[in-house]
Design an enzyme around this catalytic site. Structure first.
Site, PDB file in Angstrom:
ATOM      1  N   LYS A  22      52.145  19.719  43.842  1.00 18.25           N
ATOM      2  CA  LYS A  22      51.797  19.599  45.269  1.00 18.25           C
ATOM      3  C   LYS A  22      50.781  18.482  45.469  1.00 18.25           C
ATOM      4  CE  LYS A  22      51.448  23.345  47.912  1.00 18.25           C
ATOM      5  NZ  LYS A  22      51.543  24.336  46.863  1.00 18.25           N
ATOM      6  N   ARG A  92      45.168  25.580  48.681  1.00 15.01           N
ATOM      7  CA  ARG A  92      46.467  25.977  48.117  1.00 15.01           C
ATOM      8  C   ARG A  92      46.505  25.716  46.616  1.00 15.01           C
ATOM      9  NH1 ARG A  92      50.683  25.700  52.364  1.00 15.01           N
ATOM     10  NH2 ARG A  92      49.774  24.882  54.286  1.00 15.01           N
ATOM     11  N   GLY A 101      55.639  30.079  46.167  1.00 18.55           N
ATOM     12  CA  GLY A 101      55.256  31.401  46.640  1.00 18.55           C
ATOM     13  C   GLY A 101      54.633  32.308  45.603  1.00 18.55           C
ATOM     14  N   MET A 103      51.737  31.828  43.817  1.00 18.86           N
ATOM     15  CA  MET A 103      50.269  31.868  43.774  1.00 18.86           C
ATOM     16  C   MET A 103      49.706  31.876  45.187  1.00 18.86           C
ATOM     17  SD  MET A 103      49.477  29.507  40.435  1.00 18.86           S
ATOM     18  CE  MET A 103      50.620  28.210  40.899  1.00 18.86           C
ATOM     19  N   ARG A 330      58.525  18.340  47.889  1.00 21.46           N
ATOM     20  CA  ARG A 330      58.781  18.662  46.481  1.00 21.46           C
ATOM     21  C   ARG A 330      60.284  18.685  46.273  1.00 21.46           C
ATOM     22  NH1 ARG A 330      56.607  24.859  47.125  1.00 21.46           N
ATOM     23  NH2 ARG A 330      58.263  25.611  48.498  1.00 21.46           N
ATOM     24  N   HIS A 446      76.726  44.576  18.831  1.00 22.23           N
ATOM     25  CA  HIS A 446      78.189  44.487  18.917  1.00 22.23           C
ATOM     26  C   HIS A 446      78.628  44.305  20.364  1.00 22.23           C
ATOM     27  CE1 HIS A 446      82.232  46.346  19.416  1.00 22.23           C
ATOM     28  NE2 HIS A 446      82.493  45.631  18.340  1.00 22.23           N
ATOM     29  N   ARG A 609      85.910  32.672   8.591  1.00 27.13           N
ATOM     30  CA  ARG A 609      84.992  33.403   7.730  1.00 27.13           C
ATOM     31  C   ARG A 609      85.744  34.510   7.016  1.00 27.13           C
ATOM     32  NH1 ARG A 609      80.195  36.554  10.585  1.00 27.13           N
ATOM     33  NH2 ARG A 609      81.883  37.990  11.063  1.00 27.13           N
ATOM     34  N   GLU A 736      73.081  32.213   5.722  1.00 28.86           N
ATOM     35  CA  GLU A 736      72.501  33.295   6.533  1.00 28.86           C
ATOM     36  C   GLU A 736      71.488  34.150   5.785  1.00 28.86           C
ATOM     37  OE1 GLU A 736      75.830  35.668   7.922  1.00 28.86           O
ATOM     38  OE2 GLU A 736      76.987  35.061   6.184  1.00 28.86           O
ATOM     39  N   SER A 755      77.409  26.243   7.429  1.00 32.45           N
ATOM     40  CA  SER A 755      77.271  26.722   8.799  1.00 32.45           C
ATOM     41  C   SER A 755      76.204  27.808   8.827  1.00 32.45           C
ATOM     42  CB  SER A 755      78.605  27.279   9.304  1.00 32.45           C
ATOM     43  OG  SER A 755      78.474  27.716  10.633  1.00 32.45           O
ATOM     44  N   GLY A 757      74.460  30.899   9.918  1.00 33.25           N
ATOM     45  CA  GLY A 757      74.673  32.158  10.634  1.00 33.25           C
ATOM     46  C   GLY A 757      73.318  32.696  11.042  1.00 33.25           C
ATOM     47  N   THR A 758      72.837  32.233  12.195  1.00 29.59           N
ATOM     48  CA  THR A 758      71.437  32.477  12.550  1.00 29.59           C
ATOM     49  C   THR A 758      71.166  33.898  13.030  1.00 29.59           C
ATOM     50  OG1 THR A 758      71.935  31.409  14.669  1.00 29.59           O
ATOM     51  CG2 THR A 758      70.832  30.081  12.991  1.00 29.59           C
ATOM     52  N   ASN A 759      72.213  34.675  13.332  1.00 30.41           N
ATOM     53  CA  ASN A 759      71.963  36.083  13.662  1.00 30.41           C
ATOM     54  C   ASN A 759      71.369  36.793  12.438  1.00 30.41           C
ATOM     55  OD1 ASN A 759      73.212  35.480  16.068  1.00 30.41           O
ATOM     56  ND2 ASN A 759      75.120  36.539  15.579  1.00 30.41           N
ATOM     57  N   CYS A 822      76.688  28.860  13.840  1.00 32.81           N
ATOM     58  CA  CYS A 822      77.701  29.724  14.445  1.00 32.81           C
ATOM     59  C   CYS A 822      77.139  31.077  14.849  1.00 32.81           C
ATOM     60  CB  CYS A 822      78.897  29.903  13.501  1.00 32.81           C
ATOM     61  SG  CYS A 822      78.472  30.636  11.911  1.00 32.81           S
ATOM     62  N   TYR A 842      77.621  20.144  14.612  1.00 32.43           N
ATOM     63  CA  TYR A 842      78.242  20.896  15.693  1.00 32.43           C
ATOM     64  C   TYR A 842      77.518  22.211  15.921  1.00 32.43           C
ATOM     65  CZ  TYR A 842      80.491  23.811  12.080  1.00 32.43           C
ATOM     66  OH  TYR A 842      80.726  24.663  11.029  1.00 32.43           O
TER      67      TYR A 842
END
Length: 868
Positions: A22, A92, A101, A103, A330, A446, A609, A736, A755, A757-759, A822, A842
């Site tokens: 602002k 303000r 809106g 603050m 803004r 799941h 896989r 993984e 690849s 497997g980040t889970n 993945c 990728y």
């Protein structure tokens, strides 16, 4: 000592971090020669000082802003605190990132009994003066003194009723004086204007930590450390009379993006009246009819500001006694569809470049094109809130089992499947459901993974619900009972559960959206693949722009009703010969599925896989199901029960799964490879170009890879030798486990791709069960113990470091390895940015996340080039 106070002629739009959005824009408009009421800004760094000092203003700040105040008085020709020629201020907030809106604001600051009398004399308008004074008392008491504003509204309503006054406009100066006298019995109001100013500055700083501001920052990923500036601006008054008024306008329609000036205006009204909705505003065109000269100034100003900022502007303005003033500009908030249209139109108009257009569209905006969304203006009867596992909005009749979902959906009704948690056996009900709601589970449970994959709205981890599937009802923590057959609406984008059918906006693409996606493909480096197992999912993925399949979870091919018992019979086999009989049946299923995938993905890589989950997940868990299975596969129930008990594991996610299945049961791997390569051979003979990539899951060392690669190569040589064909294929591994990432340099010589497997990698790095973490992660976030849910946004500090070590160390050993991701993080914009910076080749994500991933990948590349 750093400068803490800046006059409006001392800054520019480039000073957002220091002066807030602002304040920076007020300085910019001042430099452009627009009619901006003059003032000064207290910096964001001063706000941080304030908090570091235990919520105390720096000792010399008041002295510094009094110097600025003197200069403002000279500029405005009036004096703060002078009854004969009073100058009033608005105070303000103004954060570096817009938080509309969220603050606090104080208007008409500087009034007291004596100064109000002077203002009445000077203006000859006592009604205006006392109306302004009562507004100030009410706002100051609410914002600065934390007195409940409802008390003041109650007194006004009571007075109006007693004196037969319908609207505020019916109130005379004497009426407002009476209200002021009542107000002063409710609060110990300070008469000193300089005390009012000091306390207001403190209150605006403190509003950085109001609950609504904290929630907004969490929603918008705005750091808590930024702080807010304070804008102290000379007041102008829209409630001065019929030749005055206030308005809010947008340079383009914020809902549709159309290039039409759009706004609202109220005659004889203060700015807060327009925003608060106390009176119904008129379209801004009403100003053109009654005050054409003012409208012309407004129209030229909005056009100039849009061209200057090269973005759609949200402007606030006031007219006082026929004179036009600009109070704020803004970048305007806009819907997803408007965001895309405005970005594309502005490129065509020559205002911005294609790369700038890509950076203007948030990935959240893209959701509006992919899923029906609950209309935020129509939300009501919110009875519970869970994790927003899969976006979109869905309404349907509540059912409590997958079979029931299937049967009710078959009648043409829309259904919401409500479960404590879902299992792979629920897939037939999940596929036909409009939405899925579970009491348990996290963002990578799941239910969440499957729902995102098939594009179904889902809320998981809704622990405000107690689901009793036997009784066919779910009870909220407030005692609201949702029964079988009730109609509910899910907002998978916010995690809210609502009673009844809440209106939604429909999903549909547009030419502008397709244009934006083409620009994304032009600028991004990262390729985008899909997590898909069925021809339907693969076809949808390719339609949405997938460049291959990055994760085909072969176990999902065995959950269909006509296959699950064959899979179970194979798992329950008591010797290799018996197992081979069932594997031969599974081979046909897997071959046919793979052939269809290769056809759909003709010429694109398909990463498959090998079997990964614990085998007991396929088996029945209760006695009735065991008895039924025994009859269907002709095996004694006692035998089945004994085998299930032997297979039971304390911690199955770290148990007998992944490549360990290949080590103990190589015949399963042989069957899968035979299905993959024979299907690839058949696809080749039919004129297609299959590109299979076989991925070994959950490895911990190179010896596992060598052992399993030997099994794979042996089967491939046998099949291709008989067919006399040459098919390009790759063998790689899923990264993984922490041990795999730390030993990536040893794995590198044996693989062609890695690849992440980040889970599982996140699960093992954190020691959090991804299926149970939803019970405590919200509290971790609330207490700032973690910055984000690590199963939603990749943790770059630890998990990301493991990935970086794996890439750099393996790349040093062997050139040409392809790297991908993945896990579910493959569809998360912040995680995609990290994958780009890491140099992965990728990302792979659920089909309906592909457009988001395409745009996020482009934004990562453009952002890198912009910031060097």
């Amino acid at each position: 000592m750093a400068k803490r106070v800046y006059l409006f002629n001392e800054g520019s739009k480039d000073d957002r971090d220091l002066l807030g959005g602002k304040g920076a824009n007020l300085c910019e408009m001042t430099s452009l020669g627009l009619p901006v009421p003059y003032g000064f800004i207290i910096t964001t760094s001063t706000c941080r000082e304030f908090f570091q000092s235990g919520n105390r203003l720096p000792s010399l700040l008041e002295q510094e802003y009094r110097v600025a105040l003197d200069l403002v008085e000279k500029k405005m020709g009036a004096r703060f605190g002078d009854p004969e020629n009073p100058l009033l201020f608005s105070v303000r907030s103004g954060a570096p990132v817009s938080m509309p809106g969220m603050m606090n604001t104080i208007l008409n600051l500087g009034l007291n009994d004596e100064i109000t009398e002077g203002l009445a004399r000077k203006t000859g308008n006592p009604r205006f003066a006392y109306d302004s004074y009562r507004r100030f008392i009410q706002m100051f008491a609410d914002v600065v003194m934390n007195v409940d504003g409802e008390k003041f509204e109650h007194e006004i309503s009571k007075y109006k009723t007693e004196h037969n006054k319908k609207d505020d406009t019916d109130m005379t100066a004497e009426d407002w004086q009476a209200i002021i006298a009542i107000y002063k019995t409710l609060v110990d109001f300070p008469e000193d204007p300089f005390e009012q100013l000091k306390r207001s500055v403190e209150a605006v700083f403190m509003s950085w930590h109001t609950p609504r501001a904290i929630v907004y920052r969490e929603m918008s990923n705005i750091p808590d450390s930024l702080g807010t500036a304070v804008c102290v601006q000379s007041m102008v008054f829209g409630n001065y009379g019929d030749d005055s008024g206030s308005g809010v306008a947008f340079t383009r329609n914020p809902a549709t993006g159309e290039h039409l000036f759009f706004g609202e205006y109220l005659f004889n009204a203060a700015g807060e009246d327009v925003v608060a909705g106390i009176r119904t505003p008129l379209p801004v065109s009403a100003l053109q009819e009654r005050m054409p000269d003012i409208y012309d100034q407004l129209f030229k100003t909005q056009s100039m500001l849009e061209k200057h900022y090269r973005d759609m502007q949200d402007i606030e303005f006031t007219v006082q006694e026929g004179k036009f003033y600009m109070l704020q500009t803004r970048s305007g908030k806009r819907t997803g569809r408007a965001s895309v249209k405005i970005a594309v139109d502005m490129v065509e108009e020559g205002l911005i470049t294609e790369s700038e257009a890509l950076m203007r569209v948030s990935t959240d905006h893209v959701e509006a094109f992919l899923h029906p969304m609950v209309d935020p203006t129509k939300k009501k009867d919110i009875v519970a809130k869970g994790l927003p596992a899969s976006p979109g909005g869905a309404t349907g009749e509540v059912v409590f089992s997958a079979d029931e979902a299937e049967s009710v959906a078959a009648t043409g009704k829309s259904v919401i499947l409500v479960r404590r948690e879902t299992t792979p056996e629920d897939i037939h009900g999940m596929r036909v459901a409009a939405g899925i709601l579970t009491e348990l589970g996290g963002m990578t449970s799941h239910a969440a993974v499957v729902a995102r994959g098939i594009g179904v709205c889902a809320i998981t981890g809704c622990d405000a619900l107690n689901v009793d599937t036997g009784a066919g009802e779910a009870t909220t923590s407030d005692g609201q009972v949702i029964k079988r057959g009730d109609i509910i609406t899910l907002d998978g984008t916010s995690g809210e559960v609502m009673l009844g059918d809440i209106p939604k906006t429909e999903a549909s693409s547009s030419d502008d959206f397709q244009t934006l996606l083409l620009w994304a493909d032009k600028y991004r480096r990262l390729r985008v693949r899909a997590n898909a197992e069925t021809p339907e999912d693969a076809a949808k993925a390719r339609e949405l722009g997938a460049e291959g399949i990055g994760l085909c979870r072969t176990e999902h091919m065995f959950f269909a009703a006509d296959r699950i018992d064959v899979m179970r019979a194979m798992i329950l086999s008591e010797n290799r010969e018996e197992r081979q009989i069932h594997l031969d049946q599974l081979l046909r299923f897997q071959h046919d599925d793979m052939l269809e995938l290769f056809k759909v993905m003709d010429g694109l890589p398909v990463t498959i896989r090998l079997l990964d989950p614990p085998l007991h997940e396929f088996l029945p868990q209760n006695e009735a199901d065991i008895q039924a299975l025994a009859e269907r596969i002709d095996k004694p129930a006692d035998t089945i029960r004994d085998i299930i008990e032997r297979m039971e594991e304390i911690n199955p996610m770290l148990g007998f799964r992944g490549c360990r299945l290949s080590v103990v049961h190589p015949e399963i791997t042989e069957m899968q490879v035979r299905a993959i390569i024979s299907a690839a051979a058949d696809a080749t003979e039919q004129g297609f170009k299959p590109l299979p990539e076989i991925m070994i899951p959950l490895v911990i060392n190179v010896r596992e890879i060598r052992l399993i690669t030997h099994i794979i190569d042996k089967v491939i040589r046998e099949i291709l030798g008989k067919k006399a064909l040459s098919i390009p294929y790759k063998i790689g591994t899923m990264m993984e486990t922490p041990r795999a990432t730390l030993g990536a340099h040893r794995l590198a010589p044996e693989v062609e791709f890695m690849s992440f497997g980040t889970n599982d990698l996140t699960q093992m790095t954190y020691g959090f069960s991804r299926d149970d973490a939803g019970k405590f992660i919200p509290r971790y976030l609330e207490k700032k113990l973690i910055d984000a849910d690590p199963f939603v946004t990749l943790d770059q500090r630890a998990v990301g470091r493991l990935m970086e070590m794996a890439v750099s160390e393996s790349r040093a050993v062997k050139k040409g390895i392809k790297y991908g991701i993945c896990g579910e993080h493959g569809g998360d914009p912040r995680s995609i940015k990290f994958c780009h910076e890491l140099g992965l080749d990728y990302v792979s994500c659920s089909p309906f996340r592909i457009p988001i991933a395409r745009i996020a990948a482009a934004q990562a590349k453009v952002g890198e080039e912009t910031h060097g």
